[in-house]
Write a protein that holds these residues in place. Structure first.
Motif, mmCIF file in Angstrom:
data_model
loop_
_atom_site.group_PDB
_atom_site.id
_atom_site.type_symbol
_atom_site.label_atom_id
_atom_site.label_comp_id
_atom_site.label_asym_id
_atom_site.label_seq_id
_atom_site.Cartn_x
_atom_site.Cartn_y
_atom_site.Cartn_z
ATOM 1 N N ILE A 98 -43.429 2.551 20.095
ATOM 2 C CA ILE A 98 -42.414 3.604 19.964
ATOM 3 C C ILE A 98 -41.283 3.307 20.941
ATOM 4 N N ARG A 99 -40.072 3.143 20.425
ATOM 5 C CA ARG A 99 -38.925 2.745 21.241
ATOM 6 C C ARG A 99 -38.139 3.925 21.791
ATOM 7 N N ASP A 100 -37.919 4.953 20.976
ATOM 8 C CA ASP A 100 -37.079 6.061 21.428
ATOM 9 C C ASP A 100 -37.610 7.367 20.860
ATOM 10 N N VAL A 101 -37.268 8.468 21.531
ATOM 11 C CA VAL A 101 -37.669 9.803 21.098
ATOM 12 C C VAL A 101 -36.472 10.722 21.255
ATOM 13 N N PHE A 102 -36.313 11.632 20.288
ATOM 14 C CA PHE A 102 -35.146 12.519 20.242
ATOM 15 C C PHE A 102 -35.619 13.909 19.831
ATOM 16 N N ALA A 103 -35.219 14.921 20.586
ATOM 17 C CA ALA A 103 -35.607 16.300 20.284
ATOM 18 C C ALA A 103 -34.487 16.985 19.521
ATOM 19 N N HIS A 104 -34.866 17.663 18.418
ATOM 20 C CA HIS A 104 -33.860 18.353 17.601
ATOM 21 C C HIS A 104 -34.499 19.539 16.894
ATOM 22 N N GLU A 105 -33.959 20.732 17.156
ATOM 23 C CA GLU A 105 -34.401 21.970 16.512
ATOM 24 C C GLU A 105 -35.919 22.155 16.618
ATOM 25 N N GLY A 106 -36.448 21.922 17.807
ATOM 26 C CA GLY A 106 -37.860 22.162 18.068
ATOM 27 C C GLY A 106 -38.794 21.063 17.608
ATOM 28 N N GLU A 107 -38.255 20.039 16.962
ATOM 29 C CA GLU A 107 -39.082 18.932 16.475
ATOM 30 C C GLU A 107 -38.751 17.668 17.255
ATOM 31 N N LEU A 108 -39.657 16.703 17.199
ATOM 32 C CA LEU A 108 -39.436 15.416 17.829
ATOM 33 C C LEU A 108 -39.259 14.341 16.765
ATOM 34 N N TYR A 109 -38.310 13.449 17.012
ATOM 35 C CA TYR A 109 -38.076 12.310 16.135
ATOM 36 C C TYR A 109 -38.294 11.037 16.950
ATOM 37 N N VAL A 110 -39.021 10.089 16.392
ATOM 38 C CA VAL A 110 -39.287 8.837 17.085
ATOM 39 C C VAL A 110 -38.976 7.670 16.159
ATOM 40 N N ILE A 111 -38.649 6.525 16.780
ATOM 41 C CA ILE A 111 -38.498 5.286 16.006
ATOM 42 C C ILE A 111 -39.545 4.285 16.477
ATOM 43 N N THR A 112 -40.170 3.625 15.504
ATOM 44 C CA THR A 112 -41.144 2.591 15.826
ATOM 45 C C THR A 112 -40.426 1.271 16.066
ATOM 46 N N ASN A 113 -41.094 0.356 16.760
ATOM 47 C CA ASN A 113 -40.556 -0.979 17.016
ATOM 48 C C ASN A 113 -41.627 -2.030 16.747
#
Length: 365
Positions: free
Chosen positions: A328-343
């Motif tokens: 997992i490279r990065d994590v971003f919080a938006h509207e109570g949810e978490l978004y991640v990108i795999t690497n």
């Protein structure tokens, strides 16, 4: 008198309506709140996982604006995913070609605070100088339609290498641009504050040195770093993640002008005028990268650890709250949810057929 009474009635009704609206908002907020107990007890089984975008190529940084996720890819592309989950991929037009080798390439990105109007953003990328040496630079870019075009070089000649380039950039609460740089595979540079390697840098959006920087006539905000790849603020407190040599990865609170010890100290080691980490991984490996604040806790993406970590400040521990999707490279919080990108396509993972992916993580009810 009738006009006065009518006006008063209107005010009363408006006030009642405002009170009801405020109460509804309060109820909505209460429903979305995560209690302290729930926050501490989140486990890897508590998430609903949804793929927002697939078949990405080594994505590095997540941004969001007006219903669109905007991500860098290390090979030199910016990917935009709209609300209909349609993907647009554009190669960035740069003054020198993006040099993708090992960990080097197109790395960090931050959108201008007025991006929806200005279409301006800032990038950190690796390039080769005239002498064939590897460097990194910070540039401003403009989005024109689906194209991204470099406008100005904000800062260049940052030492680079195929590994240890740092690469995270962010606009701090003070409005200045912060940039993490790695030691460029030359550890001694981190103890030379006049050098741009192994630092966290601070500058204006035009690339000027702020008058209140801790070192006179220097971009350096802190030094003694090995390979910092994450930044996140809680109010005005800056936290950073950093890759250790063999394990001993770190989470640090960054203070102006401080020396964070690499390569002189690591882990629990101490030395005069050097800062020890807030938390470190000991003999384990996190390979921490992107960070965000979510529900008043620090969330950190882990590459080699293959996990999403939550920092428990009371126990000064990093707790695994999500895993199973690889690096997992990065994590971003938006509207109570978490978004991640795999690497998983970066040469060190085990990619699935649809890697890499942007995932949305929602706590199960």
């Amino acid at each position: 008198m009738r006009h006065f009474m009518a006006f008063g009635l209107i005010l009363l009704l408006a006030a009642c309506g405002a009170d009801e609206t405020a109460e509804e908002q309060d109820e909505d907020e209460k429903e979305n709140e995560v209690t302290d107990e729930e926050r501490v007890n989140i486990s890897i089984d508590d998430w609903e996982v949804e793929t927002v975008a697939a078949n990405l190529s080594i994505p590095w940084d997540i941004n969001y604006s007006d219903g669109q996720f905007i991500m860098t890819e290390r090979e030199g592309y910016i990917v935009t995913v709209n609300e209909d989950r349609e993907i647009d991929r554009s190669e960035v037009e740069t003054s020198d070609p993006v040099h993708h080798e090992g960990e080097a390439g197109l790395l960090g990105m931050v959108l201008d605070d007025d991006f929806s109007q200005s279409s301006k953003a800032f990038l950190y990328y690796t390039y080769k100088g005239e002498n064939g040496l590897i460097f990194n630079r910070v540039v401003s870019v403009l989005r024109e339609g689906n194209d991204w075009i470099e406008q100005d070089i904000v800062l260049d000649d940052i030492p680079g290498d195929r590994i240890h380039n740092g690469g995270r950039i962010a606009i701090g609460p003070d409005g200045y641009l912060y940039v993490t740089t790695g030691d460029a595979n030359n550890p001694e540079l981190s103890q030379e504050p006049e050098d741009l390697a192994g630092n966290i840098l601070r500058m204006t959006l035009d690339g000027e040195i702020p008058e209140d920087n801790p070192l006179e006539n220097s971009y350096v905000y802190s030094y003694g770093h090995r390979n910092p790849q994450g930044m996140a603020w809680s109010d005005n407190t800056l936290y950073s993640s950093e890759h250790g040599p063999v394990a001993h990865d770190e989470i640090n609170i960054i203070e102006a002008g401080k020396n964070y010890g690499w390569p002189v100290i690591e882990g629990d080691e101490e030395a005069a005028d050097m800062e020890s980490p807030l938390v470190h991984s000991g003999e384990e490996t996190w390979a921490p990268s992107g960070m965000t604040w979510w529900n008043d806790t620090l969330i950190v993406a882990g590459l080699r650890g293959g996990s999403l970590y939550q920092m428990d400040e009371d126990s000064e521990e990093m707790i695994v709250i999500f895993e199973g999707e690889g690096r997992i490279r990065d994590v971003f919080a938006h509207e109570g949810e978490l978004y991640v990108i795999t690497n998983n396509t970066d040469g060190r993972g085990n990619p699935q057929s649809d890697d890499d992916r942007l995932l949305r993580l929602t706590l199960s009810e």
